[in-house]
Design an enzyme around this catalytic site. Structure first.
Site, PDB file in Angstrom:
ATOM      1  CD  GLU A  41      45.623  47.460  36.160  1.00 17.95           C
ATOM      2  OE1 GLU A  41      45.532  46.652  35.214  1.00 17.95           O
ATOM      3  OE2 GLU A  41      44.780  48.356  36.380  1.00 17.95           O
TER       4      GLU A  41
ATOM      5  CB  THR B 289      39.801  36.066  42.530  1.00 23.16           C
ATOM      6  OG1 THR B 289      40.721  37.133  42.304  1.00 23.16           O
ATOM      7  CG2 THR B 289      40.429  34.781  42.079  1.00 23.16           C
TER       8      THR B 289
END
Length: 413
Positions: free
Chosen positions: A285, A195
């Site tokens: 986001e 990740t």
């Protein structure tokens, strides 16, 4: 780092206890932004073991290459992480910076260079001045403290809106050990073997081989089961450290991943990875909704994963969620385009507990009003049963909003 906190952020931060054998320090190094903490060190006592998984990007950052080179040694004494500059696609200058940083860190920690691990996150393609590290690492090593986990989680943030932390206490051989983890990530999120940036530390006495087995076993259903925007970073890194300090309190050394005494720890370890991974999606986001995509009835688990990620990565599915539109036809589309075995007339789709489609058409008794009301929730469950086998997989994603475009339209500004 943006000002507004994601509406999906946890309501409270966990109380992060010290991990025996780990100390932390942070600094405002001025790497990209003025007056913000952007440099982290974790120091580990001698004998600490390490394991890791990294991006499969063919354009990896210089720090990723350094970690790959050092990982076979299986030992760690210091982790150095900076935010604001990814030190990726920086050529010889990038490799020179990592070399200088490793040397400075090894001197500060009093260890061999192969026991140093690095991560950088931020803008790609900008040279990273090694002076940022040379002038801080010695003092950071001297002032590191065991209670700096909150500052550590904040230091590695870029467009993140909240610090991502998790802790668990679990027993090995009747002795309690601590597992702490932090991660960062909000965009360029579609991990491939790891990740964004994530670090897990424990005082359990585990061999490097056991740690690596645990990462390899659980990364596929945790960090590799999330997506924000389908883009895999050049810098994805997941590292786990085990100081072994609990051995002094009678915890048994574990060198066999099948040791039954490891079972409870393994479960807690996996839970930490999963929670850290889902927090990244919660901070996607511009995200306003968390979406869990579950695929059942596929020919295999691998097939189920490809279908689930096809749905989770679909811009049309994600924008429908953002618009609170119960457009289940887009889920049909995403299942069909995955390229996996599927049968239109066996496919069934649910939004939450609402069956919206089955047997090749809209479900009998389907209520658009009921489905639309469900789509107003902050957390959405989409389930697709393929009707062909026993394969299953769960992926996590978020909605795709105008804010995502705004954030990434001026990311380098």
């Amino acid at each position: 780092m943006t000002e507004a906190i994601s509406p999906l952020a946890p309501k409270t931060l966990p109380d992060m206890p010290p991990v025996p054998g780990v100390t932390l320090a942070t600094r405002k190094a001025g790497i990209k932004y003025a007056d913000r903490t952007d440099l982290l060190t974790m120091l580990f006592e001698p004998g600490t073991t390490v394991a890791g998984v990294f991006t499969r990007s063919r354009c990896p950052s210089a720090p990723v290459e350094t970690c790959r080179d050092h990982l076979p040694g299986g030992r760690a004494r210091m982790l150095v992480v900076n935010a604001g500059n990814a030190n990726a696609f920086t050529g010889k200058k990038g490799r020179a910076t990592t070399a200088v940083t490793v040397k400075a860190a090894a001197a500060a920690a009093g260890c061999g260079e192969s026991e140093i691990f690095l991560s950088s996150t931020g803008v790609i393609g900008e040279p990273l001045d090694p002076a940022h590290f040379e002038r801080h690492l010695l003092d950071m090593a001297a002032t590191a403290r065991p209670d700096g986990w909150v500052d550590a989680a904040r230091a590695i943030m870029t467009t993140d809106t909240f610090a991502k932390m998790v802790t668990r206490t679990v027993s090995i051989g009747g002795v309690d050990v601590v597992v702490n983890g932090i991660s960062k990530g909000a965009g360029m999120i579609a991990p491939d073997m790891a990740t964004m940036l994530a670090y897990v530390a424990t005082d359990a006495p585990l061999s490097a081989g056991v740690l690596q087995q645990l990462l390899d076993r659980y990364v596929g259903t945790t960090f590799n089961a999330i997506t924000v925007d389908s883009d895999t970073s050049t810098s994805d890194t997941l590292l786990a450290f085990a100081t072994g300090a609990a051995a002094g309190r009678g915890a048994p050394a574990i060198a066999d991943p099948e040791d039954p005494r490891l079972a409870a720890f393994a479960e807690a370890f996996a839970d930490c990875l999963r929670e850290l991974a889902v927090m990244v999606v919660r901070d996607g986001e511009g995200a306003r909704k968390l979406v869990r995509v579950t695929v059942t009835g596929a020919e295999s688990d691998a097939s189920a994963k490809r279908i689930a990620m096809s749905v989770a990565n679909s811009p049309l599915v994600k924008t429908a969620v953002a618009g609170e539109d119960a457009n289940w036809g887009r889920v049909v589309m995403a299942v069909g385009k995955a390229g996996e075995p599927a049968d239109r007339d066996r496919l069934a789709i649910w939004f939450g507990d609402i069956l919206v489609a089955s047997e090749g058409e809209r479900a009998e008794g389907y209520s658009e009003a009921q489905a639309s009301e469900y789509m107003k929730a902050d957390e959405i469950d989409i389930r697709a049963d393929i009707g062909l086998g026993d394969g299953c997989f769960t992926a996590w994603t978020c909605d795709l909003t105008k804010e995502y475009v705004a954030i990434n339209g001026d990311y380098r500004s």
